[in-house]
Design a protein around this motif. Structure first.
Motif, mmCIF file in Angstrom:
data_model
loop_
_atom_site.group_PDB
_atom_site.id
_atom_site.type_symbol
_atom_site.label_atom_id
_atom_site.label_comp_id
_atom_site.label_asym_id
_atom_site.label_seq_id
_atom_site.Cartn_x
_atom_site.Cartn_y
_atom_site.Cartn_z
ATOM 1 N N ALA A 1 40.203 33.707 48.940
ATOM 2 C CA ALA A 1 41.203 32.487 48.734
ATOM 3 C C ALA A 1 41.082 32.343 47.109
ATOM 4 O O ALA A 1 42.130 32.148 46.446
ATOM 5 C CB ALA A 1 40.647 31.393 49.368
ATOM 6 N N LYS A 2 39.828 32.617 46.445
ATOM 7 C CA LYS A 2 39.767 32.551 45.157
ATOM 8 C C LYS A 2 40.597 33.287 44.298
ATOM 9 O O LYS A 2 41.301 33.073 43.459
ATOM 10 C CB LYS A 2 38.197 32.430 44.647
ATOM 11 N N PHE A 3 40.565 34.713 44.869
ATOM 12 C CA PHE A 3 41.246 35.520 44.041
ATOM 13 C C PHE A 3 42.853 35.144 44.089
ATOM 14 O O PHE A 3 43.558 35.531 43.326
ATOM 15 C CB PHE A 3 41.154 37.169 44.399
ATOM 16 N N VAL A 4 43.248 34.855 45.348
ATOM 17 C CA VAL A 4 44.711 34.574 45.589
ATOM 18 C C VAL A 4 44.987 33.536 44.545
ATOM 19 O O VAL A 4 46.205 33.613 43.967
ATOM 20 C CB VAL A 4 44.846 34.319 47.154
ATOM 21 N N ALA A 5 44.175 32.615 44.528
ATOM 22 C CA ALA A 5 44.427 31.163 43.760
ATOM 23 C C ALA A 5 44.507 31.745 42.185
ATOM 24 O O ALA A 5 45.360 31.214 41.501
ATOM 25 C CB ALA A 5 43.512 30.288 43.835
ATOM 26 N N GLU A 6 43.786 32.783 41.738
ATOM 27 C CA GLU A 6 43.996 33.028 40.349
ATOM 28 C C GLU A 6 44.860 34.015 40.297
ATOM 29 O O GLU A 6 44.860 34.787 39.279
ATOM 30 C CB GLU A 6 42.573 33.655 40.050
ATOM 31 N N ASN A 7 45.720 34.711 41.406
ATOM 32 C CA ASN A 7 46.818 35.655 41.186
ATOM 33 C C ASN A 7 46.207 36.962 40.883
ATOM 34 O O ASN A 7 46.889 37.620 40.262
ATOM 35 C CB ASN A 7 47.621 34.985 40.080
ATOM 36 N N LYS A 8 44.796 37.053 41.060
ATOM 37 C CA LYS A 8 44.167 38.423 41.117
ATOM 38 C C LYS A 8 44.420 39.385 42.109
ATOM 39 O O LYS A 8 43.666 39.686 42.907
ATOM 40 C CB LYS A 8 42.653 38.193 40.918
ATOM 41 N N HIS A 9 45.735 39.604 42.367
ATOM 42 C CA HIS A 9 46.252 40.685 43.660
ATOM 43 C C HIS A 9 45.392 41.886 43.791
ATOM 44 O O HIS A 9 45.311 42.527 44.909
ATOM 45 C CB HIS A 9 47.760 40.481 43.545
ATOM 46 N N HIS A 10 45.311 42.434 42.492
ATOM 47 C CA HIS A 10 44.566 43.834 42.562
ATOM 48 C C HIS A 10 43.202 43.912 43.170
ATOM 49 O O HIS A 10 42.675 44.590 43.817
ATOM 50 C CB HIS A 10 44.449 44.380 41.332
ATOM 51 N N LEU A 11 42.439 42.530 43.194
ATOM 52 C CA LEU A 11 41.128 42.348 43.791
ATOM 53 C C LEU A 11 41.316 42.067 45.107
ATOM 54 O O LEU A 11 40.413 42.343 45.886
ATOM 55 C CB LEU A 11 40.389 41.247 42.652
ATOM 56 N N VAL A 12 42.433 41.273 45.571
ATOM 57 C CA VAL A 12 42.581 40.893 46.786
ATOM 58 C C VAL A 12 42.363 42.238 47.832
ATOM 59 O O VAL A 12 41.935 42.551 48.808
ATOM 60 C CB VAL A 12 43.807 40.040 47.010
ATOM 61 N N GLU A 13 43.431 43.215 47.154
ATOM 62 C CA GLU A 13 43.330 44.413 47.864
ATOM 63 C C GLU A 13 42.346 45.093 48.124
ATOM 64 O O GLU A 13 41.979 45.750 48.959
ATOM 65 C CB GLU A 13 44.343 45.475 47.079
ATOM 66 N N LYS A 14 41.108 45.067 46.960
ATOM 67 C CA LYS A 14 39.863 45.772 47.148
ATOM 68 C C LYS A 14 38.974 44.911 47.926
ATOM 69 O O LYS A 14 38.239 45.776 48.699
ATOM 70 C CB LYS A 14 39.260 45.806 45.785
ATOM 71 N N LEU A 15 39.351 43.781 48.224
ATOM 72 C CA LEU A 15 38.412 43.150 49.231
ATOM 73 C C LEU A 15 38.787 43.304 50.861
ATOM 74 O O LEU A 15 38.197 43.514 51.588
ATOM 75 C CB LEU A 15 38.707 41.463 49.006
ATOM 76 N N ASP A 16 40.106 43.576 50.942
ATOM 77 C CA ASP A 16 40.698 43.955 52.433
ATOM 78 C C ASP A 16 40.230 45.262 52.684
ATOM 79 O O ASP A 16 41.121 46.389 52.767
ATOM 80 C CB ASP A 16 42.360 43.803 52.347
ATOM 81 N N THR A 17 39.243 45.559 53.014
ATOM 82 C CA THR A 17 38.582 46.764 53.537
ATOM 83 C C THR A 17 38.954 47.448 54.809
ATOM 84 O O THR A 17 38.777 48.645 55.184
ATOM 85 C CB THR A 17 37.148 46.807 53.318
ATOM 86 N N LEU A 18 39.326 46.455 55.615
ATOM 87 C CA LEU A 18 39.653 46.781 56.978
ATOM 88 C C LEU A 18 40.940 46.084 57.664
ATOM 89 O O LEU A 18 40.965 44.767 57.369
ATOM 90 C CB LEU A 18 38.433 46.766 58.033
ATOM 91 N N PRO A 19 41.852 46.481 57.935
ATOM 92 C CA PRO A 19 43.002 45.716 58.486
ATOM 93 C C PRO A 19 42.464 44.985 59.773
ATOM 94 O O PRO A 19 42.046 45.617 60.587
ATOM 95 C CB PRO A 19 44.121 46.843 59.060
ATOM 96 N N LEU A 20 42.981 43.828 59.955
ATOM 97 C CA LEU A 20 42.336 42.823 60.872
ATOM 98 C C LEU A 20 42.700 43.185 62.517
ATOM 99 O O LEU A 20 41.969 43.164 63.361
ATOM 100 C CB LEU A 20 43.150 41.490 60.842
ATOM 101 N N GLU A 21 43.792 44.285 62.511
ATOM 102 C CA GLU A 21 44.032 44.720 63.983
ATOM 103 C C GLU A 21 42.996 45.910 64.351
ATOM 104 O O GLU A 21 42.931 46.171 65.532
ATOM 105 C CB GLU A 21 45.600 44.949 63.986
ATOM 106 N N ILE A 22 42.270 46.321 63.522
ATOM 107 C CA ILE A 22 41.465 47.438 63.830
ATOM 108 C C ILE A 22 40.186 46.893 64.228
ATOM 109 O O ILE A 22 39.542 46.111 63.609
ATOM 110 C CB ILE A 22 41.171 48.407 62.586
#
Ligand code: G1P
Length: 288
Positions: free
Chosen positions: A76-97
């Motif tokens: 949420a912090k990265f999203v608020a700061e518009n740091k989308h490249h970091l958000v991508e790095k945090l998403d290590t596993l799709p939720l449906e897996i």
């Protein structure tokens, strides 16, 4: 036959070649630049259509589970700061897996690790096994090729690669029948033979697609001289029962269970980045 949708990741090994790093970090979390080996392996599995990840773990491997956990606050912090490249790095596993962790209990070898997945596999189901320390860079997903062939033929399918003679005694080695393009039936397989006893130059690398019957085979084989249940011994049983086929790997593999393989893998990935490539060349030029 049911679609192949589950992959087993044996991650209970001790990683002794990387001590002291592996005192507290599982070897599968060692990074190639910034991404852990296990994440590369998981991405390969998901890209090939796998929906359930089964990790066979040992004590002190909680870090692997942590790695795939969501981090909602930081996200949420990265999203608020518009740091989308970091958000991508945090998403290590799709939720449906789906992911499941099973403790191996005792370190009794690769075959024993695979056996622990039995309660999660159905009788008419084939499943993948991925050894994350075999790090593969390829244009086409190597696991997908294995899954396609296994689904077509309904038989156990493994990945192999030509290995230099001085390294052949670290691998399971196959005796292939005639090659059809990139695959062949396997007539025999030997675990870690001396170079003079190796039936071919083709060593097994850490990608397997196995039928449910491998569990009965694993229960039937005896422990080796190191008190381990070898997956290779169960593959021998499958050769006689329902056949085993091998696919030649198209791509580059690094044995990240060894220090030289791990260093080369890091260099290989680093050198795909223009800036890092320039810096590496510059640094190496000083050694000439
Ligand atoms: C295991 C298998 C061996 C295979 C290798 C691939 O050995 O027993 O047959 O060739 O993985 O990486 P390990 O490397 O765990 O000793």
């Amino acid at each position: 036959m049911k679609k192949i949708s589950k992959a087993v990741f044996p991650v209970g090994g001790m990683g002794t070649r990387f001590l002291p790093a592996t005192k507290s970090i599982p070897k599968e979390l060692l990074p190639i630049i910034d991404k852990p080996l296990i994440q590369y392996a998981v991405e390969e599995a998901i890209d090939a259509g796998i929906e359930t990840l089964i990790f066979i773990t040992s004590a002190s491997k909680h870090a692997i589970s942590d790695h795939f956990d969501p981090m909602p606050d930081l996200r949420a912090k990265f999203v608020a700061e518009n740091k989308h490249h970091l958000v991508e790095k945090l998403d290590t596993l799709p939720l449906e897996i789906q992911r499941v962790f099973i403790p191996q209990g005792q370190p009794l070898g690769l075959g024993h690790a695979v056996l622990q997945a039995k309660p999660l596999i159905e009788e008419n189901e084939m499943f993948a096994v991925i050894l994350a320390d075999d790090f593969i860079q390829a244009n086409n997903n190597p696991l997908r090729r294995l899954l396609t062939l296994a689904e077509q033929q309904g038989a156990a399918t493994i990945s192999v690669e030509a290995v230099e003679p001085e390294r052949i005694s670290s691998y399971g080695v196959i005796a292939p029948d005639a090659w059809h393009d990139d695959y062949a039936q396997v007539n025999a397989i030997i675990e870690k033979p001396a170079v003079v006893d190796a039936p071919s130059e083709y060593g097994v690398i850490g990608r397997y697609v196995l039928p449910y019957s491998v569990f009965a085979a694993l229960n039937q084989v005896t422990m080796d001289q190191n008190n381990e249940i070898q997956l290779t011994d169960a593959l021998k049983v499958l050769i006689d029962q329902s056949g085993l086929q091998a696919v030649k790997l198209l791509g580059q593999r690094f044995d990240c269970g060894s220090q030289d393989g791990f260093v080369m893998a890091n260099l290989h990935v680093a050198m795909q980045d223009e800036t890092l490539l320039r810096k590496i060349k510059d640094y190496l030029s000083k050694w000439e």
